[in-house]
Design a protein around this motif. Structure first.
Motif, PDB file in Angstrom:
ATOM      1  N   ASN A  69       0.840  -1.194   0.000  1.00  0.00           N
ATOM      2  CA  ASN A  69       0.000   0.000   0.000  1.00  0.00           C
ATOM      3  C   ASN A  69       0.878   1.248   0.000  1.00  0.00           C
ATOM      4  OD1 ASN A  69      -2.237   1.641   0.078  1.00  0.00           O
ATOM      5  ND2 ASN A  69      -2.513   1.474   2.291  1.00  0.00           N
ATOM      6  N   VAL A  70       1.581   1.425  -1.103  1.00  0.00           N
ATOM      7  CA  VAL A  70       2.463   2.576  -1.268  1.00  0.00           C
ATOM      8  C   VAL A  70       2.028   3.324  -2.523  1.00  0.00           C
ATOM      9  CG1 VAL A  70       4.401   1.420  -0.136  1.00  0.00           C
ATOM     10  CG2 VAL A  70       4.151   1.239  -2.613  1.00  0.00           C
ATOM     11  N   GLY A  71       2.633   4.467  -2.738  1.00  0.00           N
ATOM     12  CA  GLY A  71       2.355   5.191  -3.962  1.00  0.00           C
ATOM     13  C   GLY A  71       1.795   6.575  -3.713  1.00  0.00           C
ATOM     14  N   PHE A  72       1.572   7.263  -4.801  1.00  0.00           N
ATOM     15  CA  PHE A  72       1.155   8.659  -4.765  1.00  0.00           C
ATOM     16  C   PHE A  72      -0.235   8.838  -4.167  1.00  0.00           C
ATOM     17  CE2 PHE A  72      -0.806  12.371  -6.908  1.00  0.00           C
ATOM     18  CZ  PHE A  72       0.042  13.352  -6.441  1.00  0.00           C
ATOM     19  N   ALA A  73      -1.151   7.934  -4.532  1.00  0.00           N
ATOM     20  CA  ALA A  73      -2.528   8.105  -4.066  1.00  0.00           C
ATOM     21  C   ALA A  73      -3.212   6.764  -3.897  1.00  0.00           C
ATOM     22  CB  ALA A  73      -3.323   8.973  -5.055  1.00  0.00           C
ATOM     23  N   GLY A  74      -3.946   6.619  -2.794  1.00  0.00           N
ATOM     24  CA  GLY A  74      -4.760   5.436  -2.566  1.00  0.00           C
ATOM     25  C   GLY A  74      -6.190   5.696  -3.007  1.00  0.00           C
ATOM     26  N   ARG A  75      -7.079   4.755  -2.700  1.00  0.00           N
ATOM     27  CA  ARG A  75      -8.480   4.874  -3.129  1.00  0.00           C
ATOM     28  C   ARG A  75      -9.136   6.121  -2.548  1.00  0.00           C
ATOM     29  NH1 ARG A  75     -13.557   2.566  -1.101  1.00  0.00           N
ATOM     30  NH2 ARG A  75     -15.008   2.289  -2.851  1.00  0.00           N
ATOM     31  N   GLN A  76      -8.874   6.413  -1.281  1.00  0.00           N
ATOM     32  CA  GLN A  76      -9.532   7.544  -0.641  1.00  0.00           C
ATOM     33  C   GLN A  76      -9.135   8.875  -1.284  1.00  0.00           C
ATOM     34  OE1 GLN A  76      -7.916   5.133   0.914  1.00  0.00           O
ATOM     35  NE2 GLN A  76      -9.381   4.138   2.302  1.00  0.00           N
ATOM     36  N   GLU A  77      -7.845   8.998  -1.608  1.00  0.00           N
ATOM     37  CA  GLU A  77      -7.382  10.236  -2.237  1.00  0.00           C
ATOM     38  C   GLU A  77      -8.028  10.434  -3.612  1.00  0.00           C
ATOM     39  OE1 GLU A  77      -4.321   9.194   0.797  1.00  0.00           O
ATOM     40  OE2 GLU A  77      -5.367   8.064  -0.752  1.00  0.00           O
ATOM     41  N   LYS A  78      -8.187   9.328  -4.349  1.00  0.00           N
ATOM     42  CA  LYS A  78      -8.782   9.434  -5.680  1.00  0.00           C
ATOM     43  C   LYS A  78     -10.274   9.759  -5.599  1.00  0.00           C
ATOM     44  CE  LYS A  78      -6.399   5.649  -6.617  1.00  0.00           C
ATOM     45  NZ  LYS A  78      -5.813   4.444  -7.244  1.00  0.00           N
ATOM     46  N   LEU A  79     -10.957   9.173  -4.629  1.00  0.00           N
ATOM     47  CA  LEU A  79     -12.366   9.517  -4.442  1.00  0.00           C
ATOM     48  C   LEU A  79     -12.522  10.977  -4.006  1.00  0.00           C
ATOM     49  CD1 LEU A  79     -13.900   6.341  -2.739  1.00  0.00           C
ATOM     50  CD2 LEU A  79     -14.278   7.184  -5.066  1.00  0.00           C
ATOM     51  N   ALA A  80     -11.567  11.472  -3.229  1.00  0.00           N
ATOM     52  CA  ALA A  80     -11.605  12.885  -2.818  1.00  0.00           C
ATOM     53  C   ALA A  80     -11.482  13.806  -4.031  1.00  0.00           C
ATOM     54  CB  ALA A  80     -10.489  13.171  -1.818  1.00  0.00           C
ATOM     55  N   LEU A  81     -10.633  13.428  -4.990  1.00  0.00           N
ATOM     56  CA  LEU A  81     -10.512  14.208  -6.218  1.00  0.00           C
ATOM     57  C   LEU A  81     -11.825  14.220  -6.999  1.00  0.00           C
ATOM     58  CD1 LEU A  81      -6.993  13.197  -7.613  1.00  0.00           C
ATOM     59  CD2 LEU A  81      -7.726  15.506  -6.978  1.00  0.00           C
ATOM     60  N   LEU A  82     -12.446  13.064  -7.097  1.00  0.00           N
ATOM     61  CA  LEU A  82     -13.732  12.969  -7.801  1.00  0.00           C
ATOM     62  C   LEU A  82     -14.802  13.811  -7.113  1.00  0.00           C
ATOM     63  CD1 LEU A  82     -14.233   9.243  -8.902  1.00  0.00           C
ATOM     64  CD2 LEU A  82     -14.044  11.267 -10.363  1.00  0.00           C
ATOM     65  N   ILE A  83     -14.838  13.744  -5.784  1.00  0.00           N
ATOM     66  CA  ILE A  83     -15.822  14.523  -5.030  1.00  0.00           C
ATOM     67  C   ILE A  83     -15.620  16.015  -5.271  1.00  0.00           C
ATOM     68  CG2 ILE A  83     -16.478  15.228  -2.690  1.00  0.00           C
ATOM     69  CD1 ILE A  83     -16.107  12.268  -1.872  1.00  0.00           C
ATOM     70  N   ALA A  84     -14.359  16.447  -5.281  1.00  0.00           N
ATOM     71  CA  ALA A  84     -14.068  17.864  -5.546  1.00  0.00           C
ATOM     72  C   ALA A  84     -14.565  18.264  -6.931  1.00  0.00           C
ATOM     73  CB  ALA A  84     -12.569  18.118  -5.416  1.00  0.00           C
ATOM     74  N   GLY A  85     -14.320  17.396  -7.914  1.00  0.00           N
ATOM     75  CA  GLY A  85     -14.778  17.683  -9.274  1.00  0.00           C
ATOM     76  C   GLY A  85     -16.291  17.727  -9.369  1.00  0.00           C
ATOM     77  N   LEU A  86     -16.968  16.797  -8.702  1.00  0.00           N
ATOM     78  CA  LEU A  86     -18.429  16.764  -8.723  1.00  0.00           C
ATOM     79  C   LEU A  86     -19.022  17.994  -8.026  1.00  0.00           C
ATOM     80  CD1 LEU A  86     -18.906  12.985  -7.854  1.00  0.00           C
ATOM     81  CD2 LEU A  86     -19.662  14.091  -9.973  1.00  0.00           C
ATOM     82  N   PHE A  87     -18.357  18.450  -6.971  1.00  0.00           N
ATOM     83  CA  PHE A  87     -18.844  19.619  -6.241  1.00  0.00           C
ATOM     84  C   PHE A  87     -18.715  20.892  -7.068  1.00  0.00           C
ATOM     85  CE2 PHE A  87     -18.169  23.231  -3.392  1.00  0.00           C
ATOM     86  CZ  PHE A  87     -19.338  23.178  -2.638  1.00  0.00           C
TER      87      PHE A  87
END
Length: 205
Positions: A141-159
Motif C-alpha cells: 500500500n504505497v504510492g502517490f494516491a490510494g483509493r480515498q485520495e482518488k475519491l476525494a478528487l472525484l468529489i471535488a470535481g463533482l462539487f
C-alpha cells in the motif's frame, strides 16, 4: 511513499471501533455492510448519471461510511477473515466502476478519460494484489494516491462542476485520478521489484 490517508490508519481504526460495536448490537455483519456499500455505489452512480452531482457526492460519502463500518464491525466482532478482505476489495473495484460509469453517462467527461481513469485504478489495485500474493511482501500500500485520495478528487470535481461548468472541472478531476492511479501503479511495481531484489540478495547472503 504511503498514501496520505493510509498513514492515519491505526488512529482511524481505534476511533471507529465503537461504531463497529454499535453495528454489531444492531445485528449487522461486516459482509452485510460491504454489500450495502456496493448497493449505495449503484445509487450514487445513478444520481451522477442524471447530473445530480451534489446528491451523487452524498451517495459516495455514504459508500465511504459503509466501507468504514464494515471494517469496524469485523474488528469489533472479531470476524475479520481473508475472504472478507477479498470481498471488500472486489466490491471496492465494482463501486469505482459504477461511480465512474455514472460520470461518463452524465455526458460532461469524454469517455476516453473515464476509461483512462478506470484502467489506472484497476492496475494500481492489481499491482498491489499481485505483489502481496507473492507471500514475500506483507503490504504494498504505497504510492502517490490510494483509493480515498482518488475519491476525494472525484468529489471535488463533482462539487465544483455545477458551479463552474464552463471550466470542465469534473473532466480535469477524472484526468487527475487517472494520472495519479497510473503513477501509483508504477510506484508499486518499482517498490515490489526493489523489495524482492533486496529479499533475494538477503537470502543468498
Amino acid at each position: 511513499m504511503v498514501p496520505l490517508l493510509a498513514r492515519v490508519r491505526q488512529s482511524y481504526e481505534r476511533i471507529t471501533l465503537p461504531l463497529g460495536r454499535v453495528c454489531m448490537r444492531l445485528g449487522l455483519t461486516a459482509d452485510m455492510l460491504t454489500y450495502l456499500s456496493l448497493a449505495l455505489s449503484l445509487v450514487a452512480s445513478y444520481l451522477i448519471a442524471q447530473s445530480y452531482f451534489w446528491w451523487g457526492i452524498g451517495g459516495i460519502l455514504l459508500v465511504g461510511l459503509a466501507d468504514v463500518l464494515d471494517g469496524a464491525t469485523a474488528r469489533a466482532a472479531h470476524t475479520a477473515s481473508v475472504y472478507g478482505t477479498v470481498l471488500d476489495h472486489v466490491t471496492d473495484r465494482y463501486a469505482e466502476f459504477f461511480i465512474l460509469t455514472g460520470v461518463m453517462l452524465a455526458g460532461v467527461v469524454h469517455s476516453i478519460w473515464v476509461v483512462f481513469a478506470l484502467f489506472g485504478m484497476v492496475m494500481a489495485s492489481y499491482v498491489r494484489a499481485r505483489a502481496e500474493a507473492t507471500g514475500q511482501i506483507s503490504s504494498c500500500n504505497v504510492g502517490f494516491a490510494g483509493r480515498q485520495e482518488k475519491l476525494a478528487l472525484l468529489i471535488a470535481g463533482l462539487f465544483l462542476q455545477p458551479l463552474l461548468p464552463q471550466m470542465a472541472i469534473l473532466e480535469w478531476a477524472v484526468i487527475l485520478v487517472g494520472v495519479a492511479s497510473h503513477l501509483t501503479a508504477m510506484q508499486r511495481l518499482l517498490y515490489t521489484r526493489r523489495l524482492l531484489r533486496k529479499l533475494g540478495s538477503t537470502e543468498h547472503a
